[in-house]
Enzyme design. Sequence first.
Site, PDB file in Angstrom:
ATOM      1  N   GLU A 163      65.368   2.697 -29.900  1.00 41.19           N
ATOM      2  CA  GLU A 163      64.302   3.119 -30.960  1.00 41.19           C
ATOM      3  C   GLU A 163      64.783   3.325 -32.168  1.00 41.19           C
ATOM      4  OE1 GLU A 163      60.873   1.923 -31.001  1.00 41.19           O
ATOM      5  OE2 GLU A 163      61.312   2.165 -32.953  1.00 41.19           O
ATOM      6  N   LYS A 218      72.865   2.068 -31.425  1.00 39.90           N
ATOM      7  CA  LYS A 218      71.766   2.896 -31.269  1.00 39.90           C
ATOM      8  C   LYS A 218      73.132   4.209 -31.866  1.00 39.90           C
ATOM      9  CE  LYS A 218      68.345   5.556 -32.277  1.00 39.90           C
ATOM     10  NZ  LYS A 218      67.559   5.101 -33.163  1.00 39.90           N
ATOM     11  N   CYS A 274      68.559  13.517 -33.780  1.00 42.50           N
ATOM     12  CA  CYS A 274      68.922  12.297 -33.452  1.00 42.50           C
ATOM     13  C   CYS A 274      70.489  12.630 -34.272  1.00 42.50           C
ATOM     14  CB  CYS A 274      68.470  11.217 -33.972  1.00 42.50           C
ATOM     15  SG  CYS A 274      66.665  10.803 -33.389  1.00 42.50           S
TER      16      CYS A 274
HETATM   17  P1  NAD Z   1      60.694  14.810 -27.666  1.00 40.59           P
HETATM   18  O1  NAD Z   1      61.722  15.798 -27.013  1.00 40.59           O
HETATM   19  O2  NAD Z   1      59.808  14.994 -27.787  1.00 40.59           O
HETATM   20  O3  NAD Z   1      59.969  13.783 -25.708  1.00 40.59           O
HETATM   21  C1  NAD Z   1      60.657  13.533 -24.781  1.00 40.59           C
HETATM   22  C2  NAD Z   1      59.658  14.093 -23.570  1.00 40.59           C
HETATM   23  O4  NAD Z   1      60.488  13.711 -22.733  1.00 40.59           O
HETATM   24  C3  NAD Z   1      58.875  15.170 -24.244  1.00 40.59           C
HETATM   25  O5  NAD Z   1      58.234  15.859 -24.071  1.00 40.59           O
HETATM   26  C4  NAD Z   1      59.377  16.229 -22.638  1.00 40.59           C
HETATM   27  O6  NAD Z   1      58.480  16.794 -21.843  1.00 40.59           O
HETATM   28  C5  NAD Z   1      59.789  14.430 -21.778  1.00 40.59           C
HETATM   29  N1  NAD Z   1      59.873  14.908 -20.444  1.00 40.59           N
HETATM   30  C6  NAD Z   1      61.769  14.229 -20.114  1.00 40.59           C
HETATM   31  N2  NAD Z   1      61.865  14.592 -19.133  1.00 40.59           N
HETATM   32  C7  NAD Z   1      60.427  14.395 -17.810  1.00 40.59           C
HETATM   33  C8  NAD Z   1      60.214  13.718 -16.763  1.00 40.59           C
HETATM   34  N3  NAD Z   1      61.335  13.649 -15.603  1.00 40.59           N
HETATM   35  N4  NAD Z   1      59.363  13.279 -16.278  1.00 40.59           N
HETATM   36  C9  NAD Z   1      58.301  13.425 -17.710  1.00 40.59           C
HETATM   37  N5  NAD Z   1      58.139  13.454 -18.992  1.00 40.59           N
HETATM   38  C10 NAD Z   1      59.630  13.971 -19.288  1.00 40.59           C
HETATM   39  O7  NAD Z   1      61.885  13.593 -27.392  1.00 40.59           O
HETATM   40  P2  NAD Z   1      62.171  12.512 -28.695  1.00 40.59           P
HETATM   41  O8  NAD Z   1      62.173  12.657 -30.388  1.00 40.59           O
HETATM   42  O9  NAD Z   1      60.650  11.555 -28.261  1.00 40.59           O
HETATM   43  O10 NAD Z   1      62.944  11.733 -27.702  1.00 40.59           O
HETATM   44  C11 NAD Z   1      63.168  10.568 -27.319  1.00 40.59           C
HETATM   45  C12 NAD Z   1      64.607  10.234 -27.193  1.00 40.59           C
HETATM   46  O11 NAD Z   1      64.713   9.080 -28.174  1.00 40.59           O
HETATM   47  C13 NAD Z   1      65.908  11.050 -27.415  1.00 40.59           C
HETATM   48  O12 NAD Z   1      66.307  10.053 -26.151  1.00 40.59           O
HETATM   49  C14 NAD Z   1      66.520  10.470 -29.129  1.00 40.59           C
HETATM   50  O13 NAD Z   1      67.802  10.454 -29.644  1.00 40.59           O
HETATM   51  C15 NAD Z   1      65.721   9.032 -28.751  1.00 40.59           C
HETATM   52  N6  NAD Z   1      65.189   9.013 -29.829  1.00 40.59           N
HETATM   53  C16 NAD Z   1      64.524  10.249 -31.132  1.00 40.59           C
HETATM   54  C17 NAD Z   1      64.553   9.698 -31.969  1.00 40.59           C
HETATM   55  C18 NAD Z   1      63.083   9.988 -33.229  1.00 40.59           C
HETATM   56  O14 NAD Z   1      63.335   9.999 -34.349  1.00 40.59           O
HETATM   57  N7  NAD Z   1      63.155  11.508 -32.354  1.00 40.59           N
HETATM   58  C19 NAD Z   1      64.689   8.323 -32.476  1.00 40.59           C
HETATM   59  C20 NAD Z   1      65.394   7.289 -32.089  1.00 40.59           C
HETATM   60  C21 NAD Z   1      65.439   7.610 -30.781  1.00 40.59           C
HETATM   61  C1  UDX Z   2      67.123   9.354 -38.013  1.00 40.69           C
HETATM   62  C2  UDX Z   2      67.386   7.676 -38.186  1.00 40.69           C
HETATM   63  O1  UDX Z   2      66.986   6.818 -39.405  1.00 40.69           O
HETATM   64  C3  UDX Z   2      66.226   6.636 -37.516  1.00 40.69           C
HETATM   65  O2  UDX Z   2      66.435   5.673 -36.852  1.00 40.69           O
HETATM   66  C4  UDX Z   2      66.922   7.129 -36.156  1.00 40.69           C
HETATM   67  O3  UDX Z   2      65.645   6.296 -35.300  1.00 40.69           O
HETATM   68  C5  UDX Z   2      66.541   8.047 -35.913  1.00 40.69           C
HETATM   69  O4  UDX Z   2      67.794   9.489 -36.658  1.00 40.69           O
HETATM   70  P1  UDX Z   2      65.681  10.576 -38.092  1.00 40.69           P
HETATM   71  O5  UDX Z   2      65.490  11.730 -37.669  1.00 40.69           O
HETATM   72  O6  UDX Z   2      63.564  10.668 -37.826  1.00 40.69           O
HETATM   73  O7  UDX Z   2      65.809   9.240 -38.217  1.00 40.69           O
HETATM   74  O8  UDX Z   2      64.987  10.645 -40.533  1.00 40.69           O
HETATM   75  P2  UDX Z   2      66.025  10.112 -41.278  1.00 40.69           P
HETATM   76  O9  UDX Z   2      65.059   9.574 -42.634  1.00 40.69           O
HETATM   77  O10 UDX Z   2      67.059   9.909 -40.611  1.00 40.69           O
HETATM   78  O11 UDX Z   2      66.401  11.724 -41.912  1.00 40.69           O
HETATM   79  C6  UDX Z   2      67.838  12.762 -41.093  1.00 40.69           C
HETATM   80  C7  UDX Z   2      68.470  13.335 -41.940  1.00 40.69           C
HETATM   81  O12 UDX Z   2      68.798  13.512 -43.208  1.00 40.69           O
HETATM   82  C8  UDX Z   2      67.413  14.800 -42.571  1.00 40.69           C
HETATM   83  O13 UDX Z   2      67.113  15.542 -42.761  1.00 40.69           O
HETATM   84  C9  UDX Z   2      66.903  13.874 -44.249  1.00 40.69           C
HETATM   85  O14 UDX Z   2      66.684  15.494 -45.351  1.00 40.69           O
HETATM   86  C10 UDX Z   2      68.322  13.609 -44.110  1.00 40.69           C
HETATM   87  N1  UDX Z   2      68.908  12.685 -45.198  1.00 40.69           N
HETATM   88  C11 UDX Z   2      68.496  11.632 -45.825  1.00 40.69           C
HETATM   89  C12 UDX Z   2      69.349  12.908 -46.676  1.00 40.69           C
HETATM   90  O15 UDX Z   2      69.978  14.324 -46.142  1.00 40.69           O
HETATM   91  N2  UDX Z   2      70.155  12.068 -47.226  1.00 40.69           N
HETATM   92  C13 UDX Z   2      69.269  10.963 -47.251  1.00 40.69           C
HETATM   93  O16 UDX Z   2      69.629  10.482 -48.729  1.00 40.69           O
HETATM   94  C14 UDX Z   2      68.735  10.749 -46.011  1.00 40.69           C
END
Ligand code: NAD
Ligand code: UDX
Length: 460
Positions: A163, A218, A274
């Site tokens: 994602e 990713k 991330c």
């Molecule tokens: P999060 O912690 O918000 O959500 C994960 C959820 O999974 C939690 O609510 C947890 O309780 C649940 N969980 C864990 N183990 C479980 C199990 N065995 N059964 C059922 N539920 C379970 O995490 P997130 O931010 O959504 O990230 C999830 C993944 O996506 C990570 O690998 C992260 O690196 C990736 N990702 C995150 C972002 C972002 O912006 N947060 C963007 C891209 C990718």
């Molecule tokens: C990031 C990636 O952008 C996204 O594609 C991936 O799926 C998840 O990780 P996110 O962490 O949600 O997303 O936010 P992002 O907008 O990337 O910002 C990350 C951090 O960098 C923040 O603390 C932001 O303030 C900082 N940042 C970003 C800067 O300091 N300067 C910039 O120019 C851009």
Amino acid sequence: MKQIKKITCIGAGYVGGPTMSVIAQKNPDIQITVVDVNKARIAAWNDDDLSQLPIYEKGLDAVVAETRGRNLFFDTDVDKAIDEADMIFISVNTPTKTYGKGKGQAADLKFIELCARQIAAVAKDDKIVVEKSTLPVRTADALKSILDNTSNGINFHILSNPEFLAEGTAIEDLYNPDRVLIGGENIEAIEALVQLYAQWVPRERIITTNLWSSELSKLVANAFLAQRVSSINAVSELCEVTGANVEEVAKAVGMDSRIGSKFLKASVGFGGSCFQKDILNLVYIARSYKLDAVADYWEQVIIMNDHQKTRFAEKIVQTMYNTVNGKHIAFLGWAFKKDTNDTRESAAIYVADHLLDEEAQIVVYDPKVSPEQVYRDLDFLGTRTPEANRRLVKVVDDPYTALDGAHAAAVLTEWDVFKTYDWKQIKAGMKKPAFVFDGRKLLDRSQLETLGFKYYAIGE
Ligand code: NAD
Ligand code: UDX
């Protein structure tokens, strides 16, 4: 391959919740169940009051209002949801390991493994298993091995579908992604997932690769983005000593179409769940293949980011006559960026920690972060006792209260609303000289200087 009628997503977090909401909106004939072991989180997703959703994302409430109860469901019964699904997304957290081999760098895959074992134990018919979580390259190997060795002769097809949404703009990003990436081996399984996205994403933006390219892309995408932030932050320090202005440099450099203008905003340091986690993971993977030069290269992005956070805190101490002991510093913002309630790895936590070591009194205001979250973040560091954190840090629900009587204001998150405050009134209530330390280059220097503030901004 049978037609996909039911989808289950394990993990109702920042990715699982918004992603499945949009997939459900665009595929009204497919029933989607998002499950989580966290009962409180599922209850919040099911709350009638949409302002209580566990995640704050612009536009998410409208998508949930349209889909929830129609073809989108949130539940805690993981087994049932696995049993019924044709396709299962794994969207659980994959944090940095805090113990054992790879501690502090490798991704902790215990939640992923638990999901795989649960799927294998429950599944009675063939399933497509989609890696939505960000995973180390070659995790699909481990998943396949667990699924094949612990199930009852069922066929599993594993796909990687990382994602790319960013928090704060999740719905926008999901509606209009630069690309959707699908890695896999089985053509029919790949096509089934392509079909899901093709309901709203132009076909040419849906790209397919082998599993390993998808998993690695990713990590690399996040590493490249974070590298740009660290690069401009390194330049910001150079600007401060040379008289150059980092915004002007970023503009001049970014207008080169080969470089591009995005992600060149100097800041107090990147945060979020991330960037740091994924680069550390990349570093760990490179080192495990004995590619030390590669590992060192990427590690520098993190080192620079840590330096930027420390440097900002030290600048505050140094400017305030080398002591902040007992001084009231108002933090505007605690989230890692604007428009989210997420505080994971937020720069604010580390800047606060540094200032608390110097015995500062911090008062925090953030439009979307709760007091409990601020204390959880500080307690998690383990630098001082929870009692000391509560004695030294107050969290208030009004910015003017946070700033009243303050020696300094520090902008840690770029919430737009901070620009609209009555800075004249704020100045009147602050100790003199009234300092503003702008970690986001958000406020207007000339306005604040005219009002008599001592104003410092990164990279100027
Ligand atoms: P999060 O912690 O918000 O959500 C994960 C959820 O999974 C939690 O609510 C947890 O309780 C649940 N969980 C864990 N183990 C479980 C199990 N065995 N059964 C059922 N539920 C379970 O995490 P997130 O931010 O959504 O990230 C999830 C993944 O996506 C990570 O690998 C992260 O690196 C990736 N990702 C995150 C972002 C972002 O912006 N947060 C963007 C891209 C990718
Ligand atoms: C990031 C990636 O952008 C996204 O594609 C991936 O799926 C998840 O990780 P996110 O962490 O949600 O997303 O936010 P992002 O907008 O990337 O910002 C990350 C951090 O960098 C923040 O603390 C932001 O303030 C900082 N940042 C970003 C800067 O300091 N300067 C910039 O120019 C851009």
